[in-house]
Design a protein around this motif. Structure first.
Motif, short mmCIF file in Angstrom:
data_model
loop_
_atom_site.label_atom_id
_atom_site.label_comp_id
_atom_site.label_asym_id
_atom_site.label_seq_id
_atom_site.Cartn_x
_atom_site.Cartn_y
_atom_site.Cartn_z
N SER A 30 0.86 -1.18 0.00
CA SER A 30 0.00 0.00 0.00
C SER A 30 0.89 1.23 0.00
O SER A 30 1.32 1.71 1.03
CB SER A 30 -0.92 -0.01 1.22
N TYR A 31 1.21 1.73 -1.16
CA TYR A 31 2.08 2.88 -1.28
C TYR A 31 1.24 4.14 -1.46
O TYR A 31 0.06 4.09 -1.80
CB TYR A 31 3.08 2.73 -2.42
N ASN A 32 1.84 5.25 -1.24
CA ASN A 32 1.16 6.53 -1.33
C ASN A 32 0.99 6.90 -2.80
O ASN A 32 1.96 7.04 -3.53
CB ASN A 32 1.98 7.59 -0.60
N ASN A 33 -0.23 7.07 -3.24
CA ASN A 33 -0.49 7.36 -4.65
C ASN A 33 -0.21 8.81 -5.02
O ASN A 33 -0.27 9.17 -6.19
CB ASN A 33 -1.95 7.02 -5.00
N ASN A 34 0.07 9.66 -4.06
CA ASN A 34 0.30 11.07 -4.34
C ASN A 34 1.74 11.39 -4.73
O ASN A 34 2.04 12.52 -5.07
CB ASN A 34 -0.10 11.94 -3.14
N THR A 35 2.62 10.44 -4.66
CA THR A 35 4.02 10.70 -5.01
C THR A 35 4.16 10.79 -6.52
O THR A 35 3.38 10.25 -7.28
CB THR A 35 4.96 9.60 -4.48
N ASN A 36 5.18 11.48 -6.97
CA ASN A 36 5.40 11.65 -8.40
C ASN A 36 5.75 10.34 -9.08
O ASN A 36 5.48 10.16 -10.26
CB ASN A 36 6.52 12.67 -8.65
N GLU A 37 6.39 9.43 -8.37
CA GLU A 37 6.79 8.18 -8.97
C GLU A 37 5.59 7.32 -9.37
O GLU A 37 5.61 6.67 -10.40
CB GLU A 37 7.66 7.37 -8.01
N GLY B 44 -2.85 3.82 -16.29
CA GLY B 44 -2.21 3.46 -17.54
C GLY B 44 -1.51 4.62 -18.22
O GLY B 44 -1.17 4.54 -19.38
N ILE B 45 -1.29 5.71 -17.51
CA ILE B 45 -0.61 6.86 -18.08
C ILE B 45 0.89 6.63 -17.95
O ILE B 45 1.39 6.42 -16.85
CB ILE B 45 -1.01 8.17 -17.35
N PRO B 46 1.61 6.64 -19.07
CA PRO B 46 3.06 6.38 -18.97
C PRO B 46 3.79 7.57 -18.34
O PRO B 46 3.35 8.70 -18.42
CB PRO B 46 3.49 6.20 -20.43
N ARG B 47 4.91 7.25 -17.71
CA ARG B 47 5.74 8.29 -17.10
C ARG B 47 6.47 9.07 -18.18
O ARG B 47 6.76 8.55 -19.25
CB ARG B 47 6.78 7.66 -16.19
N GLU B 48 6.80 10.29 -17.86
CA GLU B 48 7.57 11.12 -18.78
C GLU B 48 9.00 10.60 -18.80
O GLU B 48 9.60 10.32 -17.77
CB GLU B 48 7.55 12.57 -18.31
N LYS B 49 9.54 10.48 -19.99
CA LYS B 49 10.92 10.00 -20.12
C LYS B 49 11.88 11.11 -19.74
O LYS B 49 11.60 12.29 -19.93
CB LYS B 49 11.19 9.54 -21.55
N LYS B 50 13.02 10.72 -19.21
CA LYS B 50 14.03 11.70 -18.83
C LYS B 50 14.64 12.32 -20.08
O LYS B 50 14.93 11.63 -21.05
CB LYS B 50 15.14 11.04 -18.01
N LYS B 51 14.82 13.63 -20.02
CA LYS B 51 15.43 14.32 -21.14
C LYS B 51 16.94 14.33 -20.91
O LYS B 51 17.43 14.86 -19.93
CB LYS B 51 14.89 15.73 -21.25
N VAL B 52 17.65 13.73 -21.85
CA VAL B 52 19.08 13.59 -21.71
C VAL B 52 19.82 14.79 -22.25
O VAL B 52 20.76 15.27 -21.67
CB VAL B 52 19.56 12.30 -22.40
N GLY B 53 19.41 15.28 -23.39
CA GLY B 53 20.10 16.42 -24.00
C GLY B 53 19.63 16.63 -25.41
O GLY B 53 18.69 16.00 -25.87
N GLU B 54 20.30 17.52 -26.13
CA GLU B 54 19.92 17.82 -27.50
C GLU B 54 20.53 16.81 -28.44
O GLU B 54 21.58 16.23 -28.16
CB GLU B 54 20.40 19.21 -27.89
#
Length: 89
Positions: free
Chosen positions: A57-64, A71-81
């Motif tokens: 039972s984890y906290n659903n309010n965390t960004n993770e 079913g909403i995918p997480r935003e991918k990390k932006k590495v650079g240009e």
């Protein structure tokens, strides 16, 4: 004469070990399997005893965890240009 005696001893030891493994091999194998099974059961039991209901039972309010249930995918990390290099001839 010494070579023949050594050869007979080696053959006798070979047949003795062959007989011993045929007789004691299945017994040793059963013991090893039982020991591995007990070890596996103990580890499984320890794992389930150490994990509590709080783990699941984890906290659903965390960004993770935000949006995972929906079913909403997480935003991918932006590495650079992206830099395109020209070919040099």
């Amino acid at each position: 004469m010494g070579f023949l005696k050594t050869l007979i001893i080696i053959v006798a030891i070979w047949y003795f070990l062959k007989f011993a493994f045929r007789f004691f091999g299945p017994i040793l194998l059963k013991k090893a399997i039982r020991k591995a099974e007990q070890n596996f059961q103990q580890r499984t039991q320890d794992y389930y005893n150490n994990t509590s209901d709080d783990t699941y039972s984890y906290n659903n309010n965390t960004n993770e965890n935000f949006g995972r249930e929906k079913g909403i995918p997480r935003e991918k990390k932006k590495v650079g240009e992206y830099i395109e290099f020209e070919e040099i001839k």
